[in-house]
Design a protein around this motif. Structure first.
Motif, PDB file in Angstrom:
ATOM      1  N   GLN A   8      18.860   7.162 -39.932  1.00 27.89           N
ATOM      2  CA  GLN A   8      19.936   6.965 -38.953  1.00 27.89           C
ATOM      3  C   GLN A   8      19.894   5.568 -38.346  1.00 27.89           C
ATOM      4  O   GLN A   8      20.922   4.884 -38.253  1.00 27.89           O
ATOM      5  CB  GLN A   8      19.816   8.004 -37.835  1.00 27.89           C
ATOM      6  N   LYS A   9      18.714   5.143 -37.969  1.00 24.85           N
ATOM      7  CA  LYS A   9      18.572   3.833 -37.330  1.00 24.85           C
ATOM      8  C   LYS A   9      18.757   2.700 -38.344  1.00 24.85           C
ATOM      9  O   LYS A   9      19.382   1.680 -38.042  1.00 24.85           O
ATOM     10  CB  LYS A   9      17.201   3.726 -36.659  1.00 24.85           C
ATOM     11  N   ALA A  10      18.224   2.891 -39.552  1.00 23.64           N
ATOM     12  CA  ALA A  10      18.298   1.824 -40.566  1.00 23.64           C
ATOM     13  C   ALA A  10      19.736   1.574 -41.015  1.00 23.64           C
ATOM     14  O   ALA A  10      20.131   0.427 -41.249  1.00 23.64           O
ATOM     15  CB  ALA A  10      17.431   2.197 -41.765  1.00 23.64           C
ATOM     16  N   LEU A  11      20.523   2.664 -41.118  1.00 22.03           N
ATOM     17  CA  LEU A  11      21.882   2.535 -41.649  1.00 22.03           C
ATOM     18  C   LEU A  11      22.967   2.728 -40.598  1.00 22.03           C
ATOM     19  O   LEU A  11      24.161   2.621 -40.918  1.00 22.03           O
ATOM     20  CB  LEU A  11      22.087   3.540 -42.796  1.00 22.03           C
ATOM     21  N   ASP A  12      22.560   3.038 -39.389  1.00 22.43           N
ATOM     22  CA  ASP A  12      23.508   3.248 -38.296  1.00 22.43           C
ATOM     23  C   ASP A  12      24.528   4.328 -38.667  1.00 22.43           C
ATOM     24  O   ASP A  12      25.745   4.116 -38.615  1.00 22.43           O
ATOM     25  CB  ASP A  12      24.231   1.940 -37.941  1.00 22.43           C
ATOM     26  N   VAL A  13      24.001   5.492 -39.063  1.00 23.35           N
ATOM     27  CA  VAL A  13      24.856   6.629 -39.434  1.00 23.35           C
ATOM     28  C   VAL A  13      24.479   7.835 -38.575  1.00 23.35           C
ATOM     29  O   VAL A  13      23.407   7.871 -37.963  1.00 23.35           O
ATOM     30  CB  VAL A  13      24.688   6.987 -40.934  1.00 23.35           C
ATOM     31  N   ASN A  14      25.387   8.828 -38.570  1.00 24.99           N
ATOM     32  CA  ASN A  14      25.096  10.033 -37.795  1.00 24.99           C
ATOM     33  C   ASN A  14      24.123  10.940 -38.563  1.00 24.99           C
ATOM     34  O   ASN A  14      23.769  10.676 -39.720  1.00 24.99           O
ATOM     35  CB  ASN A  14      26.377  10.784 -37.421  1.00 24.99           C
ATOM     36  N   GLU A  15      23.725  12.024 -37.922  1.00 22.24           N
ATOM     37  CA  GLU A  15      22.701  12.904 -38.509  1.00 22.24           C
ATOM     38  C   GLU A  15      23.182  13.553 -39.805  1.00 22.24           C
ATOM     39  O   GLU A  15      22.409  13.729 -40.742  1.00 22.24           O
ATOM     40  CB  GLU A  15      22.314  13.985 -37.499  1.00 22.24           C
ATOM     41  N   ILE A  16      24.455  13.919 -39.871  1.00 23.61           N
ATOM     42  CA  ILE A  16      24.982  14.559 -41.088  1.00 23.61           C
ATOM     43  C   ILE A  16      24.886  13.602 -42.278  1.00 23.61           C
ATOM     44  O   ILE A  16      24.402  13.961 -43.356  1.00 23.61           O
ATOM     45  CB  ILE A  16      26.448  15.008 -40.878  1.00 23.61           C
ATOM     46  N   LYS A  17      25.347  12.367 -42.084  1.00 24.25           N
ATOM     47  CA  LYS A  17      25.277  11.374 -43.166  1.00 24.25           C
ATOM     48  C   LYS A  17      23.824  11.061 -43.519  1.00 24.25           C
ATOM     49  O   LYS A  17      23.487  10.842 -44.682  1.00 24.25           O
ATOM     50  CB  LYS A  17      26.003  10.097 -42.768  1.00 24.25           C
ATOM     51  N   ALA A  18      22.966  11.037 -42.522  1.00 26.30           N
ATOM     52  CA  ALA A  18      21.550  10.754 -42.765  1.00 26.30           C
ATOM     53  C   ALA A  18      20.924  11.825 -43.646  1.00 26.30           C
ATOM     54  O   ALA A  18      20.109  11.531 -44.531  1.00 26.30           O
ATOM     55  CB  ALA A  18      20.800  10.657 -41.441  1.00 26.30           C
ATOM     56  N   ASN A  19      21.319  13.067 -43.433  1.00 30.31           N
ATOM     57  CA  ASN A  19      20.806  14.169 -44.260  1.00 30.31           C
ATOM     58  C   ASN A  19      21.306  14.054 -45.704  1.00 30.31           C
ATOM     59  O   ASN A  19      20.571  14.333 -46.660  1.00 30.31           O
ATOM     60  CB  ASN A  19      21.205  15.519 -43.664  1.00 30.31           C
ATOM     61  N   ILE A  20      22.572  13.650 -45.857  1.00 36.03           N
ATOM     62  CA  ILE A  20      23.131  13.472 -47.198  1.00 36.03           C
ATOM     63  C   ILE A  20      22.396  12.337 -47.927  1.00 36.03           C
ATOM     64  O   ILE A  20      22.015  12.471 -49.097  1.00 36.03           O
ATOM     65  CB  ILE A  20      24.640  13.160 -47.127  1.00 36.03           C
ATOM     66  N   ILE A  21      22.200  11.242 -47.226  1.00 35.40           N
ATOM     67  CA  ILE A  21      21.507  10.094 -47.816  1.00 35.40           C
ATOM     68  C   ILE A  21      20.056  10.452 -48.136  1.00 35.40           C
ATOM     69  O   ILE A  21      19.504  10.023 -49.153  1.00 35.40           O
ATOM     70  CB  ILE A  21      21.576   8.882 -46.870  1.00 35.40           C
ATOM     71  N   ASN A  22      19.465  11.266 -47.297  1.00 31.17           N
ATOM     72  CA  ASN A  22      18.084  11.700 -47.546  1.00 31.17           C
ATOM     73  C   ASN A  22      17.971  12.454 -48.872  1.00 31.17           C
ATOM     74  O   ASN A  22      16.965  12.345 -49.582  1.00 31.17           O
ATOM     75  CB  ASN A  22      17.581  12.573 -46.389  1.00 31.17           C
ATOM     76  N   GLU A  23      19.001  13.226 -49.202  1.00 32.06           N
ATOM     77  CA  GLU A  23      19.015  13.938 -50.488  1.00 32.06           C
ATOM     78  C   GLU A  23      19.066  12.942 -51.641  1.00 32.06           C
ATOM     79  O   GLU A  23      18.430  13.138 -52.685  1.00 32.06           O
ATOM     80  CB  GLU A  23      20.221  14.886 -50.558  1.00 32.06           C
ATOM     81  N   LEU A  24      19.821  11.860 -51.458  1.00 30.53           N
ATOM     82  CA  LEU A  24      19.970  10.854 -52.521  1.00 30.53           C
ATOM     83  C   LEU A  24      18.674  10.076 -52.758  1.00 30.53           C
ATOM     84  O   LEU A  24      18.414   9.635 -53.879  1.00 30.53           O
ATOM     85  CB  LEU A  24      21.092   9.871 -52.159  1.00 30.53           C
ATOM     86  N   ILE A  25      17.879   9.921 -51.683  1.00 33.55           N
ATOM     87  CA  ILE A  25      16.655   9.127 -51.823  1.00 33.55           C
ATOM     88  C   ILE A  25      15.398  10.000 -51.879  1.00 33.55           C
ATOM     89  O   ILE A  25      14.280   9.513 -51.662  1.00 33.55           O
ATOM     90  CB  ILE A  25      16.524   8.092 -50.675  1.00 33.55           C
ATOM     91  N   LYS A  26      15.569  11.252 -52.238  1.00 33.61           N
ATOM     92  CA  LYS A  26      14.437  12.171 -52.326  1.00 33.61           C
ATOM     93  C   LYS A  26      13.299  11.665 -53.207  1.00 33.61           C
ATOM     94  O   LYS A  26      12.130  11.882 -52.899  1.00 33.61           O
ATOM     95  CB  LYS A  26      14.908  13.546 -52.843  1.00 33.61           C
ATOM     96  N   PRO A  27      13.618  10.992 -54.353  1.00 33.70           N
ATOM     97  CA  PRO A  27      12.520  10.524 -55.218  1.00 33.70           C
ATOM     98  C   PRO A  27      11.627   9.459 -54.570  1.00 33.70           C
ATOM     99  O   PRO A  27      10.540   9.182 -55.081  1.00 33.70           O
ATOM    100  CB  PRO A  27      13.256   9.924 -56.429  1.00 33.70           C
TER     101      PRO A  27
END
Length: 205
Positions: A8-27
């Motif tokens: 959230q802090k690194a990309l300045d996004v809300n929690e929902i977007k942060a969770n989506i991005i977290n799925e993309l960077i799981k590896p």
């Protein structure tokens, strides 16, 4: 700070977007996140979502990380099929290597959109596109890459005339050495050996 808060802090996004991005960077491990987000900045494009930018960056980051580890001697594919899967996933519509197996060094092998290996030196006169390798040639290239993994993704543009001159020079050197000592062991490259074998066959005809 947990992983989601960091995103959230690194990309300045809300929690929902942060969770989506977290799925993309799981590896990626937590320890890699700072390095990855710095890498990601070169993928930022106008009118693209944070999710799409991250997806493209993760793809490139994983590919680069693997190739760098191979080059540094820190990683090698242990199974041929794993190497094939890596090539088919990360090299679509890209050049893969130059001069593999029995191909001349000026021949560049690539991967098409369907993950088939193609020869950029041989053009299909009907489609105007590089010719697809035969099944046997494709297997030959993959087996060669498995033995020479440091050549994955390495491209050199070599003039055909330069390559032929180098091989002729090597053959000339071999001839001179044989004249001095016919029984002496002489090192010879695979390319020059193939050229010598072809010359021998033509002489026998």
């Amino acid at each position: 700070m947990n992983r989601i808060e960091f995103i959230q802090k690194a990309l300045d996004v809300n929690e929902i977007k942060a969770n989506i991005i977290n799925e993309l960077i799981k590896p990626l491990a937590d320890s890699e996140l700072t390095k990855f987000f710095a890498f990601r900045t070169s993928f930022i494009q106008p009118m693209q979502s944070a999710e799409l930018i991250t997806k493209n960056a993760v793809y490139a980051y994983r590919k680069q990380k693997t190739l760098q580890a191979i080059k540094a001697g820190e990683f090698r594919f242990k199974k041929l099929q794993t190497l094939i899967n890596f090539v088919q996933e990360f090299f679509k519509n890209e050049r893969l290597c130059y001069g593999p197996a029995s191909f001349k060094d000026f021949v560049i092998i690539g991967v098409d959109k369907d993950a088939n290996l193609i020869n950029h030196y041989a053009i299909n006169q009907t489609t105007g596109k590089p010719k697809q390798l035969s099944t046997d040639s494709e297997i030959e290239v993959y087996e060669w890459l498995f033995k020479n993994q440091e050549r994955i993704g390495v491209i050199k543009f070599i003039a055909q005339t330069t390559q032929i001159t180098q091989e002729k020079q090597e053959l000339l050197s071999i001839t001179e050495q044989l004249q001095k000592d016919p029984d002496a062991p002489i090192p010879i490259s695979e390319k020059a050996l193939a050229m010598l074998e072809g010359l021998t066959k033509r002489i026998k005809k």
